[in-house]
Scaffold this motif. Sequence first.
Motif, PDB file in Angstrom:
ATOM      1  N   LEU A   1      16.751   2.567   2.320  1.00  0.00           N
ATOM      2  CA  LEU A   1      16.116   3.874   2.136  1.00  0.00           C
ATOM      3  C   LEU A   1      14.996   3.810   1.105  1.00  0.00           C
ATOM      4  N   LEU A   2      15.219   3.048   0.034  1.00  0.00           N
ATOM      5  CA  LEU A   2      14.246   3.010  -1.056  1.00  0.00           C
ATOM      6  C   LEU A   2      12.934   2.362  -0.634  1.00  0.00           C
ATOM      7  N   ASN A   3      13.006   1.317   0.193  1.00  0.00           N
ATOM      8  CA  ASN A   3      11.774   0.643   0.613  1.00  0.00           C
ATOM      9  C   ASN A   3      10.848   1.549   1.411  1.00  0.00           C
ATOM     10  N   PRO A   4      11.320   2.207   2.494  1.00  0.00           N
ATOM     11  CA  PRO A   4      10.417   3.111   3.215  1.00  0.00           C
ATOM     12  C   PRO A   4      10.033   4.341   2.402  1.00  0.00           C
ATOM     13  N   LEU A   5      10.942   4.828   1.553  1.00  0.00           N
ATOM     14  CA  LEU A   5      10.632   6.005   0.735  1.00  0.00           C
ATOM     15  C   LEU A   5       9.489   5.728  -0.236  1.00  0.00           C
ATOM     16  N   SER A   6       9.477   4.523  -0.824  1.00  0.00           N
ATOM     17  CA  SER A   6       8.391   4.176  -1.739  1.00  0.00           C
ATOM     18  C   SER A   6       7.069   4.077  -0.984  1.00  0.00           C
ATOM     19  N   GLN A   7       7.101   3.511   0.229  1.00  0.00           N
ATOM     20  CA  GLN A   7       5.893   3.425   1.045  1.00  0.00           C
ATOM     21  C   GLN A   7       5.414   4.810   1.453  1.00  0.00           C
ATOM     22  N   ILE A   8       6.330   5.686   1.797  1.00  0.00           N
ATOM     23  CA  ILE A   8       5.994   7.061   2.181  1.00  0.00           C
ATOM     24  C   ILE A   8       5.368   7.804   1.010  1.00  0.00           C
ATOM     25  N   ALA A   9       5.931   7.610  -0.191  1.00  0.00           N
ATOM     26  CA  ALA A   9       5.404   8.283  -1.380  1.00  0.00           C
ATOM     27  C   ALA A   9       3.962   7.852  -1.663  1.00  0.00           C
ATOM     28  N   ILE A  10       3.684   6.556  -1.533  1.00  0.00           N
ATOM     29  CA  ILE A  10       2.327   6.043  -1.790  1.00  0.00           C
ATOM     30  C   ILE A  10       1.351   6.569  -0.743  1.00  0.00           C
ATOM     31  N   LEU A  11       1.736   6.511   0.530  1.00  0.00           N
ATOM     32  CA  LEU A  11       0.850   6.982   1.600  1.00  0.00           C
ATOM     33  C   LEU A  11       0.588   8.482   1.478  1.00  0.00           C
ATOM     34  N   THR A  12       1.621   9.234   1.120  1.00  0.00           N
ATOM     35  CA  THR A  12       1.449  10.684   0.964  1.00  0.00           C
ATOM     36  C   THR A  12       0.487  10.992  -0.166  1.00  0.00           C
ATOM     37  N   PHE A  13       0.625  10.266  -1.276  1.00  0.00           N
ATOM     38  CA  PHE A  13      -0.288  10.473  -2.414  1.00  0.00           C
ATOM     39  C   PHE A  13      -1.723  10.109  -2.030  1.00  0.00           C
ATOM     40  N   LEU A  14      -1.892   8.961  -1.377  1.00  0.00           N
ATOM     41  CA  LEU A  14      -3.233   8.496  -1.034  1.00  0.00           C
ATOM     42  C   LEU A  14      -3.949   9.438  -0.061  1.00  0.00           C
ATOM     43  N   PHE A  15      -3.228   9.820   0.998  1.00  0.00           N
ATOM     44  CA  PHE A  15      -3.889  10.563   2.076  1.00  0.00           C
ATOM     45  C   PHE A  15      -3.657  12.069   2.020  1.00  0.00           C
ATOM     46  N   ARG A  16      -3.140  12.524   0.880  1.00  0.00           N
ATOM     47  CA  ARG A  16      -3.076  13.955   0.665  1.00  0.00           C
ATOM     48  C   ARG A  16      -3.828  14.341  -0.606  1.00  0.00           C
TER      49      ARG A  16
END
Length: 269
Positions: free
Chosen positions: A49-64
């Motif tokens: 869970l932590l691996n995809p969640l960290s990737q999701i957090a970075i992508l959300t920050f970058l593209f939002r």
Amino acid sequence: MTSAPSSKSISSSSWRHRAEHARDLGYELALRELKIRYKRSVLGILWSLLNPLSQIAILTFLFRSVVDLKVPHYAAFVFVGVLVWTWFSGAITTAPLAITSNPDLVRRPGFPVVVLPLVTIASNGVHFVLALPVMLAVILLDGGRLGVSLVAIPGVMAVQFLLTAGLAYIVAALHVRFRDTQHLVTMVTMLAFYATPVFYSSIMVPEQYRLLHDANPIAVLLDAYRRILIEGAWPSAAALGGLTLASCCVLISGILLFKRMSINFAEEI
């Protein structure tokens, strides 16, 4: 006087017994793989869970916040994309080693080697299933709409399994003979990540690349998942039906190739 059972019924019973044995064996092997992967790990399977969640957090920050792609419900949008892609890419990049990393099992008389590529899909699928409740919570918090179309999710997952299994059989068989297969699959998967609308919307794809996008099976899957989970709508029956047919063709081709090449697995590994 009772009549002897027909050869047809005996054959049917034998086939059912072998199928049940292969299913149970696949379950045990997938469980073993998960235990080995997280052995002596403090967080254990929580890393799934932590691996995809960290990737999701970075992508959300970058593209939002940095480069706003103006995609509605972006956190939910990218969560679905990353989770689906992680299951597919994780299974495909480990599938080449399904045979070569299990020489003792392959050389064991009577062992059904056909289950080994499926183990990689099942073990990575466990991560997908465990993350589903978290994804549903994020979707609701981000304003997504969950409706009755949610019942279609197992069907979409089944199509993804069929497609991934077909490809897994192909790369697992080829890697036994051509040991560059794993590196090639890893490279192609990395490039495919950017060609697949994981973190951007399909409507952003330029018209000159639309045909390439439409031919991408994971793009079709992502569209189906997002329509169900974020929009609360039913997926396109035509697109999903076409992908199901194509996935069945890939699976049959993969199994036939695997069966033909498996004759020499014991000698080649």
